[in-house]
Design a protein around this motif. Sequence first.
Motif, short mmCIF file in Angstrom:
data_model
loop_
_atom_site.label_atom_id
_atom_site.label_comp_id
_atom_site.label_asym_id
_atom_site.label_seq_id
_atom_site.Cartn_x
_atom_site.Cartn_y
_atom_site.Cartn_z
N PRO A 1 0.83 -1.21 0.00
CA PRO A 1 0.00 0.00 0.00
C PRO A 1 0.87 1.26 0.00
O PRO A 1 1.85 1.36 0.72
CB PRO A 1 -0.81 -0.12 1.30
CG PRO A 1 -0.84 -1.59 1.58
CD PRO A 1 0.48 -2.13 1.09
N GLY A 2 0.50 2.19 -0.84
CA GLY A 2 1.21 3.46 -0.91
C GLY A 2 2.34 3.49 -1.91
O GLY A 2 2.77 4.57 -2.31
N THR A 3 2.85 2.34 -2.34
CA THR A 3 3.98 2.32 -3.27
C THR A 3 3.61 2.91 -4.62
O THR A 3 4.32 3.77 -5.15
CB THR A 3 4.50 0.88 -3.46
OG1 THR A 3 4.92 0.38 -2.19
CG2 THR A 3 5.65 0.82 -4.44
N LEU A 4 2.50 2.47 -5.17
CA LEU A 4 2.07 2.99 -6.46
C LEU A 4 1.75 4.48 -6.35
O LEU A 4 2.14 5.28 -7.20
CB LEU A 4 0.85 2.23 -6.97
CG LEU A 4 0.29 2.70 -8.31
CD1 LEU A 4 1.32 2.54 -9.42
CD2 LEU A 4 -0.98 1.95 -8.64
N GLU A 5 1.08 4.86 -5.28
CA GLU A 5 0.72 6.26 -5.10
C GLU A 5 1.96 7.14 -5.01
O GLU A 5 1.98 8.26 -5.52
CB GLU A 5 -0.16 6.43 -3.86
CG GLU A 5 -1.57 5.89 -4.04
CD GLU A 5 -1.69 4.36 -4.11
OE1 GLU A 5 -0.74 3.64 -3.69
OE2 GLU A 5 -2.72 3.88 -4.58
N SER A 6 3.01 6.65 -4.36
CA SER A 6 4.27 7.42 -4.28
C SER A 6 4.85 7.66 -5.67
O SER A 6 5.35 8.74 -5.96
CB SER A 6 5.29 6.68 -3.41
OG SER A 6 4.88 6.66 -2.08
N ALA A 7 4.79 6.65 -6.51
CA ALA A 7 5.28 6.80 -7.88
C ALA A 7 4.40 7.77 -8.66
O ALA A 7 4.90 8.65 -9.36
CB ALA A 7 5.33 5.44 -8.58
N LEU A 8 3.10 7.61 -8.51
CA LEU A 8 2.17 8.47 -9.26
C LEU A 8 2.24 9.93 -8.83
O LEU A 8 1.91 10.82 -9.62
CB LEU A 8 0.75 7.94 -9.12
CG LEU A 8 0.48 6.57 -9.74
CD1 LEU A 8 -0.96 6.16 -9.51
CD2 LEU A 8 0.84 6.53 -11.22
N ASP A 9 2.68 10.18 -7.60
CA ASP A 9 2.83 11.56 -7.12
C ASP A 9 3.80 12.37 -7.97
O ASP A 9 3.76 13.60 -7.97
CB ASP A 9 3.29 11.59 -5.66
CG ASP A 9 2.16 11.32 -4.69
OD1 ASP A 9 0.98 11.36 -5.10
OD2 ASP A 9 2.46 11.05 -3.51
N GLN A 10 4.68 11.70 -8.69
CA GLN A 10 5.66 12.39 -9.53
C GLN A 10 5.10 12.81 -10.88
O GLN A 10 5.74 13.53 -11.62
CB GLN A 10 6.86 11.48 -9.78
CG GLN A 10 7.64 11.19 -8.56
CD GLN A 10 8.94 10.52 -8.93
OE1 GLN A 10 9.40 10.58 -10.06
NE2 GLN A 10 9.54 9.87 -7.95
#
Length: 136
Positions: A114-123
């Motif tokens: 959880p949160g890994t994809l979102e961290s990438a998408l934040d860029q």
Amino acid sequence: MRLRARHPQCEHLAQGGRASPGNGRPPSRSPGPAHRLHTLRDRLTVEASAHLAAQLPELLRGAYYDGWTPSSVPIKYDTDGYVNRFVQEARVDAEDVPRMAAAVTTVVRDHVSPGTLESALDQLPNDICALLLQPA
């Protein structure tokens, strides 16, 4: 190792198939899901890309890194550029990109913490995030 997905369309994509055209014909074969991830990978920084890849299943991770040139990323492009690169990498029609990109996002989300994809998408710019996060 076979990538498994909870969503039937994602399962098909994980096996390297093309999204069903909706015309009753069987979907054509195209490069596997990692090639569909190359467009995202090349838009991310080296650090974010490596962090995302570290959580992918081993076979998918190897394909994800195939052809990667860390010294040339991130490649900046807008939504149209993203769609054009996705079309070239995945060998699909542009009108299929929104559905397929969202399905691949779903597969990735199912296989990372959880949160890994979102961290990438934040860029990414908001319009590219919207493309990737729409319902599959």
